[in-house]
Design a protein around this motif. Structure first.
Motif, short mmCIF file in Angstrom:
data_model
loop_
_atom_site.label_atom_id
_atom_site.label_comp_id
_atom_site.label_asym_id
_atom_site.label_seq_id
_atom_site.Cartn_x
_atom_site.Cartn_y
_atom_site.Cartn_z
N PRO A 199 0.79 -1.23 0.00
CA PRO A 199 0.00 0.00 0.00
C PRO A 199 0.82 1.28 0.00
N LEU A 200 2.09 1.22 0.45
CA LEU A 200 2.91 2.42 0.57
C LEU A 200 4.23 2.20 -0.16
N VAL A 201 4.39 2.84 -1.32
CA VAL A 201 5.58 2.65 -2.15
C VAL A 201 6.09 4.01 -2.64
N HIS A 202 7.42 4.15 -2.71
CA HIS A 202 8.02 5.36 -3.26
C HIS A 202 9.24 4.96 -4.09
N SER A 203 10.00 5.92 -4.59
CA SER A 203 11.19 5.61 -5.38
C SER A 203 12.32 6.57 -5.02
N ASP A 204 13.55 6.18 -5.39
CA ASP A 204 14.72 7.03 -5.20
C ASP A 204 14.61 8.27 -6.09
N ARG B 223 11.84 23.92 -3.02
CA ARG B 223 10.50 24.30 -3.47
C ARG B 223 9.58 23.09 -3.50
N MET B 224 10.09 21.95 -3.98
CA MET B 224 9.27 20.74 -4.03
C MET B 224 9.00 20.18 -2.64
N THR B 225 9.95 20.33 -1.71
CA THR B 225 9.68 19.86 -0.35
C THR B 225 8.58 20.68 0.30
N ARG B 226 8.49 21.95 -0.04
CA ARG B 226 7.41 22.77 0.51
C ARG B 226 6.07 22.35 -0.08
N LEU B 227 6.06 21.98 -1.35
CA LEU B 227 4.84 21.45 -1.95
C LEU B 227 4.46 20.13 -1.27
N TYR B 228 5.45 19.27 -1.05
CA TYR B 228 5.21 18.01 -0.35
C TYR B 228 4.63 18.27 1.04
N GLY B 229 5.20 19.23 1.75
CA GLY B 229 4.71 19.56 3.08
C GLY B 229 3.31 20.12 3.07
N ALA B 230 2.97 20.88 2.03
CA ALA B 230 1.62 21.45 1.94
C ALA B 230 0.55 20.37 1.87
N LEU B 231 0.90 19.21 1.34
CA LEU B 231 -0.06 18.11 1.20
C LEU B 231 -0.13 17.23 2.44
N ALA B 232 0.61 17.58 3.50
CA ALA B 232 0.77 16.68 4.65
C ALA B 232 -0.55 16.22 5.27
N PRO B 233 -1.52 17.10 5.55
CA PRO B 233 -2.77 16.60 6.16
C PRO B 233 -3.51 15.61 5.26
N TYR B 234 -3.56 15.93 3.98
CA TYR B 234 -4.22 15.02 3.04
C TYR B 234 -3.46 13.71 2.96
N ARG B 235 -2.12 13.77 2.88
CA ARG B 235 -1.30 12.56 2.78
C ARG B 235 -1.51 11.67 4.00
N ARG C 10 -3.30 6.62 6.15
CA ARG C 10 -4.13 5.91 7.13
C ARG C 10 -5.13 4.99 6.43
N GLU C 11 -5.74 5.49 5.36
CA GLU C 11 -6.69 4.66 4.61
C GLU C 11 -5.99 3.46 3.98
N ALA C 12 -4.79 3.68 3.44
CA ALA C 12 -4.05 2.60 2.81
C ALA C 12 -3.71 1.50 3.81
N VAL C 13 -3.29 1.90 4.99
CA VAL C 13 -2.95 0.92 6.03
C VAL C 13 -4.21 0.21 6.51
N PRO D 178 -4.05 1.04 -2.17
CA PRO D 178 -2.77 1.75 -2.15
C PRO D 178 -2.93 3.27 -2.12
N ALA D 179 -1.90 3.92 -1.60
CA ALA D 179 -1.88 5.39 -1.60
C ALA D 179 -1.65 5.92 -3.01
N ILE D 180 -0.72 5.31 -3.75
CA ILE D 180 -0.47 5.67 -5.15
C ILE D 180 -1.35 4.78 -6.01
N ARG D 181 -2.33 5.38 -6.69
CA ARG D 181 -3.36 4.60 -7.36
C ARG D 181 -3.35 4.81 -8.86
N PRO D 182 -3.42 3.73 -9.62
CA PRO D 182 -3.67 3.89 -11.05
C PRO D 182 -5.03 4.53 -11.27
#
Length: 757
Positions: free
Chosen positions: A570-575, A635-647, A652-655, A660-664
């Motif tokens: 459910p929780l996947v990322h990449s380098d 700049r991208m980390t600030r965008l990432y942080g802006a999404l924190a409550p939604y993320r 939580r839903e994915a777990v 999955p959190a990242i959905r086709p």
């Protein structure tokens, strides 16, 4: 730092490599002319014969099984959860063997059959203790010449919805493989089988289900051919992955996976998707246990398949800001981090993979796998960790399930974990009883025997007292795909346990975190097995090449995450930036600043935003290399942080559900034109992202699902739903959208604007 075989490409003689396998064995060896060039003929699905007495419907406690001359179907609560292919055998078997070639984590199976039993009869159906039991016989294609076998198919209620289908076989000569062939509507898409770095729809493919190195290039040229020629087949193919397991869903809204608690479920298997009306799954064991489910829509289907599973959660700190990969020692880490913080980056943690020390080989910079702090490289370590903690920044490190002899490091007072494990009998052994030392490129290392409870407990203590010492909050839990199939273990057959090894590694890691008393410990894995998410909260998509390609670059990372998500990760990322950099002489594969930025844009909408310096850090631009790259990344980390409550809500839903959190797009908008795309994705069900996946592109085309209006999250522009639009996406302004009437729309827009967009 991770992969043993990629540091440079040196022209050398290649090792003959072949891949063969499947419900119909296929051999190909374009780079190995000394191997047999003949092709094993395809075996068509066998015919089904149903005795008159076996035709009808039998109702167990919660399932109804219908048998006709055309085949078998399974209903639960009036819904079809499984059906066979019309008039074709749905159970087949084989006798033969699988032989393996292996080189530094690459495993190449060759399947050879003595008998193929593709003709099936259904002789009897009855209800026994609430289960429906189907019995019959299997024979060769011509009805003669092959020694037959019998089978028993037991169908009963699955406690968390759907049904279980258990297949057992018997015969004077036992079967070596058994296959269950599922029906599907002609051309209905098939998704899953672990983390597959191919098209999201796997229709038409023949997939070996084996955990192994994913390859360097995987078809991208010229690097694939050069890696094959110089590194014994290291180029790989588009079938290769660190994380393969037997689990799939179809666009018929039915799903099947093997039962994680059945040892046979982890055996080598082959998925045959070449018949547009069937999905064949052949397991190299004489029995199999499958779980089958259905859903009203794709999201409900995936949730149904994962229902009842235990999934580890993830600490909130990992999703607030970036986890930045740094190395080089105390002074260098402080300086590199200062560059990013001065640029305004939001940083949750540093990831210091070289905490255990660095060695240099002819392939480049490597790590010392002694799993203790290198105090010469990191003086005043505790002060460093404490200083970072005062700023709200966690420290994470690195470990893998292998040990190397610490004597070679020549460090007074260093604990020799390899010697300890060897003397206690805790190491994987060769057939002659000696430790199975595996070549890593100018040094060797040996796996801890994770089938030995005492060894697993000992290594968990090492993780708790060494890896997680001094306030460390987590680590990359690398490798686990390289168990040799001829190894001798404390318990079990290495060939059968090979695919289960990542799950055993995850159990060991979880135990180590528990013993360290760290409930907020965050770990991430690249190798995968059935059921692993019970012990592992987070995964990453392995070692991509520092390119843009669908074969092995940025685009392939997205493909892998989409496939892994519907398969049970459910929780996947990449380098960020990719990992593998190779000077292939005809072309020097290094990441460009543009690629680094676009990768950061993709992961700004991901579960975790983590960077990697790569295997050649000095030759590749880093997020801290210049003030310009630091500002762009910040700049991208600030965008990432802006999404924190939604993320947090999405995680939580994915777990909780396994969705999955990242959905086709198929999961969120099935039955639409947008559902066919595998170049865009949803974070949760609200945020649609169309990443730029092509070098030099400053626009991106996105398929918007039906809605009144979609709002560009960064610009506020509105677009009509159910349309294909091309939008501007200059560097630093990725394309992301939210439905105008979505409850999150206004809140996210305000947070993104406050972050400077």
């Amino acid at each position: 730092m991770r992969r043993a075989h990629v540091r440079a490409v040196v022209l050398a003689a290649s090792l003959p490599i072949a891949l063969a396998g499947g419900l119909a064995a296929v051999q190909s060896a374009p780079l190995a002319p000394v191997l047999p060039a003949d092709r094993v003929d395809t075996v068509e699905p066998g015919a089904l014969t149903v005795a008159t007495a076996a035709v009808g419907t039998w109702e167990g406690e919660a399932v109804a099984v219908s048998v006709t001359a055309q085949g078998l179907s399974v209903d639960v609560d009036g819904r079809s959860v499984w059906t066979s292919q019309p008039a074709s055998a749905f159970v087949t078997g084989g006798r033969g063997d699988v032989t393996w070639q292996e080189h530094r984590g690459y495993f190449w199976p060759t399947v050879q059959y003595a008998d193929r039993l593709g003709e099936q009869t259904v002789d009897r159906v009855e209800v026994v203790d609430g289960a429906v039991v189907v019995t019959g016989a299997l024979a060769g294609a011509d009805g003669a010449g092959d020694e037959g076998a019998t089978y028993t198919l037991t169908i009963q209620d699955r406690s968390h919805g759907g049904a279980t289908i258990d297949v057992a076989t018997a015969g004077a000569t036992p079967l070596d493989s058994v296959a269950l062939v599922s029906g599907r509507s002609a051309g209905a898409g098939v998704h899953g089988f672990g983390e597959q770095f191919a098209d999201f729809d796997l229709d038409g493919r023949l997939l070996p289900i084996v955990v192994r190195e994913q390859g360097v290039g995987r078809g991208e040229q010229p690097i694939t051919q050069l890696a094959d020629l110089t590194q014994n087949g290291a180029g790989g193919t588009d079938q290769m992955t660190y994380a393969a397991w037997s689990s799939f869903v179809t666009e018929d809204l039915r799903g099947l996976r093997l039962a994680a608690d059945d040892p046979a479920s982890h055996a080598f298997a082959v998925a045959d998707l070449r018949d547009p009306a069937a999905v064949g799954l052949e397991v190299w064991a004489p029995s199999l246990s499958a779980e089958v489910v259905a859903g009203d829509d794709p999201t409900a289907l995936v949730a149904a398949q994962q229902a009842g599973d235990t999934r580890a959660g993830m600490a909130r700190w990992a999703t607030r800001g970036a986890i930045v990969g740094l190395q080089g020692g105390t002074k260098e880490v402080r300086a590199e981090l200062r560059t990013l913080l001065d640029a305004g980056a939001r940083v949750s943690a540093v990831w210091l993979q070289d905490w255990t020390g660095q060695r240099v080989t002819e392939f480049g910079k490597r790590l010392w796998w002694t799993w203790q702090l290198d105090r010469e490289r990191y003086p005043r370590w505790r002060r460093l960790v404490a200083d970072l903690a005062e700023r709200g920044i966690r420290t994470t490190t690195y470990v893998n399930p292998m040990l190397t002899d610490a004597a070679a490091k020549d460090t007074p007072g260093l604990r020799n974990l390899f010697a300890e494990a060897r003397d206690r009998g805790y190491l994987v052994r060769r057939p002659d009883g000696t430790p199975y030392e595996q070549d890593q490129g100018q040094f060797t290392a040996t796996l801890v025997d994770l089938t030995n409870p005492d060894a697993r407990s000992w290594f968990a203590d090492v993780i708790a007292t060494e890896v997680l010492a001094d306030g460390v909050s987590g680590f990359m839990a690398d490798f686990a795909e390289g168990l040799p199939v001829d190894a001798v273990l404390h318990e079990g057959d290495a060939a059968v346990l090979h695919n289960r090894w990542p799950a055993l590694w995850a159990e060991t890691v979880r135990l180590g975190c528990e013993r360290a008393g760290q409930p907020d410990c965050v770990t991430w894995f690249r190798a995968g097995s059935l059921g692993q998410a019970a012990d592992a909260p987070l995964f990453w998509a392995g070692d991509q090449l520092v390119t843009w390609s669908r074969e092995d670059g940025l685009a392939s990372a997205l493909l892998g995450m989409l496939s892994a998500g519907v398969s049970g990760w459910p929780l996947v990322h990449s380098d960020i930036g990719g990992y593998t950099s190779v000077n292939a002489y005809v072309k020097d594969y290094v990441r460009t600043p543009e690629l680094l930025r676009r990768w950061a844009e993709l992961e700004a909408f991901g579960v975790v935003m983590r960077t990697h310096e790569g295997n050649r850090p000095d030759e590749n631009p880093q997020v801290f290399s210049t003030k310009g790259t630091a500002r762009a990344f910040a700049r991208m980390t600030r965008l990432y942080g802006a999404l924190a409550p939604y993320r947090r809500a999405v995680v939580r839903e994915a777990v909780d559900t396994g969705v999955p959190a990242i959905r086709p797009t198929w999961l969120v908008a099935p039955g639409t034109d947008a559902a066919e795309s595998d170049t865009q994705f949803f974070l949760g069900s609200s945020v649609l992202v169309a990443p730029v996946l092509e070098e030099g592109a400053r626009t991106v085309t996105v398929d918007l699902p039906p809605a009144d209006r979609w709002v560009n999250l960064l610009t506020g522009e509105r677009h009509r739903g159910d349309s294909r639009v091309t939008v501007r996406a200059p560097l630093g302004r990725p394309a992301a959208f939210v439905r105008a009437d979505d409850p999150w729309q206004q809140r996210l827009r305000k947070r993104v604007e406050a972050a400077g967009f």
